[in-house]
Each structure stands twice: as structure tokens, then as C-alpha cells.
Design a protein around this motif. Sequence first.
Motif, PDB file in Angstrom:
ATOM      1  N   MET A   1      -2.397  32.444   5.793  1.00  0.00           N
ATOM      2  CA  MET A   1      -1.638  31.384   6.430  1.00  0.00           C
ATOM      3  C   MET A   1      -2.404  30.066   6.339  1.00  0.00           C
ATOM      4  SD  MET A   1      -0.228  31.234  10.309  1.00  0.00           S
ATOM      5  CE  MET A   1      -0.124  29.667  11.112  1.00  0.00           C
ATOM      6  N   LEU A   2      -1.701  29.031   5.947  1.00  0.00           N
ATOM      7  CA  LEU A   2      -2.285  27.696   5.842  1.00  0.00           C
ATOM      8  C   LEU A   2      -1.879  26.886   7.058  1.00  0.00           C
ATOM      9  CD1 LEU A   2      -3.582  25.393   4.005  1.00  0.00           C
ATOM     10  CD2 LEU A   2      -1.226  24.876   3.389  1.00  0.00           C
ATOM     11  N   ASN A   3      -2.801  26.131   7.618  1.00  0.00           N
ATOM     12  CA  ASN A   3      -2.513  25.262   8.754  1.00  0.00           C
ATOM     13  C   ASN A   3      -3.448  24.063   8.633  1.00  0.00           C
ATOM     14  OD1 ASN A   3      -1.499  24.271  11.109  1.00  0.00           O
ATOM     15  ND2 ASN A   3      -2.281  25.916  12.410  1.00  0.00           N
ATOM     16  N   TRP A  59      14.425  12.458  11.103  1.00  0.00           N
ATOM     17  CA  TRP A  59      13.139  11.997  11.631  1.00  0.00           C
ATOM     18  C   TRP A  59      12.002  12.467  10.716  1.00  0.00           C
ATOM     19  CZ3 TRP A  59       8.439  13.928  13.043  1.00  0.00           C
ATOM     20  CH2 TRP A  59       7.611  13.115  13.792  1.00  0.00           C
ATOM     21  N   TRP A  60      12.008  13.744  10.336  1.00  0.00           N
ATOM     22  CA  TRP A  60      10.952  14.277   9.470  1.00  0.00           C
ATOM     23  C   TRP A  60      10.945  13.569   8.117  1.00  0.00           C
ATOM     24  CZ3 TRP A  60       6.914  16.795  11.128  1.00  0.00           C
ATOM     25  CH2 TRP A  60       6.992  17.502  12.322  1.00  0.00           C
ATOM     26  N   LYS A  61      12.119  13.294   7.578  1.00  0.00           N
ATOM     27  CA  LYS A  61      12.223  12.601   6.290  1.00  0.00           C
ATOM     28  C   LYS A  61      11.675  11.180   6.407  1.00  0.00           C
ATOM     29  CE  LYS A  61      14.243  11.728   2.140  1.00  0.00           C
ATOM     30  NZ  LYS A  61      13.181  10.918   1.537  1.00  0.00           N
ATOM     31  N   LYS A  68       3.592   9.350   3.995  1.00  0.00           N
ATOM     32  CA  LYS A  68       3.227  10.022   2.730  1.00  0.00           C
ATOM     33  C   LYS A  68       2.409  11.295   2.970  1.00  0.00           C
ATOM     34  CE  LYS A  68       4.834   6.472   0.345  1.00  0.00           C
ATOM     35  NZ  LYS A  68       6.274   6.389   0.446  1.00  0.00           N
ATOM     36  N   TRP A  69       2.937  12.173   3.842  1.00  0.00           N
ATOM     37  CA  TRP A  69       2.237  13.420   4.131  1.00  0.00           C
ATOM     38  C   TRP A  69       2.230  14.342   2.926  1.00  0.00           C
ATOM     39  CZ3 TRP A  69       5.819  13.902   8.874  1.00  0.00           C
ATOM     40  CH2 TRP A  69       5.342  13.084   9.909  1.00  0.00           C
ATOM     41  N   GLU A  70       1.148  15.059   2.802  1.00  0.00           N
ATOM     42  CA  GLU A  70       1.048  16.111   1.788  1.00  0.00           C
ATOM     43  C   GLU A  70       2.106  17.173   2.087  1.00  0.00           C
ATOM     44  OE1 GLU A  70      -2.155  19.641   0.718  1.00  0.00           O
ATOM     45  OE2 GLU A  70      -2.870  17.825   1.712  1.00  0.00           O
ATOM     46  N   SER A  71       2.716  17.694   1.023  1.00  0.00           N
ATOM     47  CA  SER A  71       3.680  18.783   1.212  1.00  0.00           C
ATOM     48  C   SER A  71       3.323  19.919   0.264  1.00  0.00           C
ATOM     49  CB  SER A  71       5.108  18.295   0.971  1.00  0.00           C
ATOM     50  OG  SER A  71       5.254  17.840  -0.348  1.00  0.00           O
ATOM     51  N   LEU A  72       4.027  21.031   0.414  1.00  0.00           N
ATOM     52  CA  LEU A  72       3.692  22.232  -0.328  1.00  0.00           C
ATOM     53  C   LEU A  72       4.941  23.083  -0.487  1.00  0.00           C
ATOM     54  CD1 LEU A  72       1.106  23.674  -1.386  1.00  0.00           C
ATOM     55  CD2 LEU A  72       0.934  24.750   0.843  1.00  0.00           C
ATOM     56  N   GLU A  73       5.144  23.633  -1.665  1.00  0.00           N
ATOM     57  CA  GLU A  73       6.266  24.543  -1.891  1.00  0.00           C
ATOM     58  C   GLU A  73       6.198  25.687  -0.887  1.00  0.00           C
ATOM     59  OE1 GLU A  73       9.691  25.792  -3.785  1.00  0.00           O
ATOM     60  OE2 GLU A  73       8.519  24.078  -4.479  1.00  0.00           O
ATOM     61  N   GLY A  74       7.283  25.895  -0.149  1.00  0.00           N
ATOM     62  CA  GLY A  74       7.316  26.968   0.837  1.00  0.00           C
ATOM     63  C   GLY A  74       6.645  26.625   2.156  1.00  0.00           C
ATOM     64  N   GLY A  75       6.174  25.393   2.278  1.00  0.00           N
ATOM     65  CA  GLY A  75       5.523  24.977   3.514  1.00  0.00           C
ATOM     66  C   GLY A  75       6.428  24.087   4.341  1.00  0.00           C
ATOM     67  N   ASN A  76       6.036  23.841   5.567  1.00  0.00           N
ATOM     68  CA  ASN A  76       6.755  22.887   6.402  1.00  0.00           C
ATOM     69  C   ASN A  76       5.772  22.188   7.336  1.00  0.00           C
ATOM     70  OD1 ASN A  76       6.951  25.694   7.754  1.00  0.00           O
ATOM     71  ND2 ASN A  76       7.338  24.285   9.429  1.00  0.00           N
ATOM     72  N   TRP A  77       6.218  21.077   7.885  1.00  0.00           N
ATOM     73  CA  TRP A  77       5.375  20.338   8.812  1.00  0.00           C
ATOM     74  C   TRP A  77       5.690  20.740  10.238  1.00  0.00           C
ATOM     75  CZ3 TRP A  77       7.968  16.603   5.338  1.00  0.00           C
ATOM     76  CH2 TRP A  77       7.168  16.252   4.249  1.00  0.00           C
ATOM     77  N   ILE A  86       0.204  15.911  12.860  1.00  0.00           N
ATOM     78  CA  ILE A  86       1.133  16.632  12.009  1.00  0.00           C
ATOM     79  C   ILE A  86       0.339  17.621  11.162  1.00  0.00           C
ATOM     80  CG2 ILE A  86       2.874  16.435  10.176  1.00  0.00           C
ATOM     81  CD1 ILE A  86       3.650  15.058  12.850  1.00  0.00           C
ATOM     82  N   TYR A  87       0.849  18.844  11.105  1.00  0.00           N
ATOM     83  CA  TYR A  87       0.188  19.906  10.335  1.00  0.00           C
ATOM     84  C   TYR A  87       1.123  20.428   9.255  1.00  0.00           C
ATOM     85  CZ  TYR A  87      -3.400  19.916  13.880  1.00  0.00           C
ATOM     86  OH  TYR A  87      -4.411  19.534  14.704  1.00  0.00           O
ATOM     87  N   LEU A  88       0.553  20.723   8.121  1.00  0.00           N
ATOM     88  CA  LEU A  88       1.257  21.409   7.044  1.00  0.00           C
ATOM     89  C   LEU A  88       1.017  22.898   7.247  1.00  0.00           C
ATOM     90  CD1 LEU A  88       2.859  21.395   4.399  1.00  0.00           C
ATOM     91  CD2 LEU A  88       0.701  21.078   3.189  1.00  0.00           C
TER      92      LEU A  88
END
Length: 91
Positions: A1-3, A59-61, A68-77, A86-88
Motif C-alpha cells: 500500500m502506498l500512502n 473540487w478535487w479536479k 499539480k499533485w502527483e497522481s498514479l494509475e489506480g491511485g486516488n487522493w 493531501i495524500y496519494l
Amino acid sequence: MLNKKVGQVTPEECSEIRLLFERRNGLNELAKIVTVDNDELYEKLVKDLGETNTRFQSWWKRMSDKYKWESLEGGNWEINFETCEIYLVRQ
């Protein structure tokens, strides 16, 4: 798990999403007990839930475009309402 911490929002922005989050949760709880039999209430609930979900996603968009938050395939904030951080997150 990534956090992973990827950013922070202002207290005003945090308050805005907290209200939407709490409203959405309340409407979801209400949706569990309102039946289609109560046509007027059911239609109002569906409309309100749709509008609240749209505002929540918007709001998230808006914030992700702004910061310019980092994002990840299959991840969410996710947001920590206490710190406005804010955490990915990815399972």
C-alpha cells in the motif's frame, strides 16, 4: 500500500471539501433508508446526491489543477482534515 504526502490545501479549501464530504456521507446513509415508494423524497435525494458528488469531484479536479499533485494509475487522493495535507493512496 502506498500512502505518500503530495501537497496541502488552505484551511478554507479544506473546510469546503469537508462540508461536501460530510454531506455526501449523510446523503449516502439516507439513501439506505429511503425507498422508491416515497417518490418525492427519493427524487430529491437522487438529485441532491448527484449534485453533491459532482461538486465533490469538481473540487478535487480544481485543486489538482491548481497545485499539480502527483497522481498514479489506480491511485486516488485523500485529505487529512486536521492538517489539510493531501495524500496519494494506492491499495
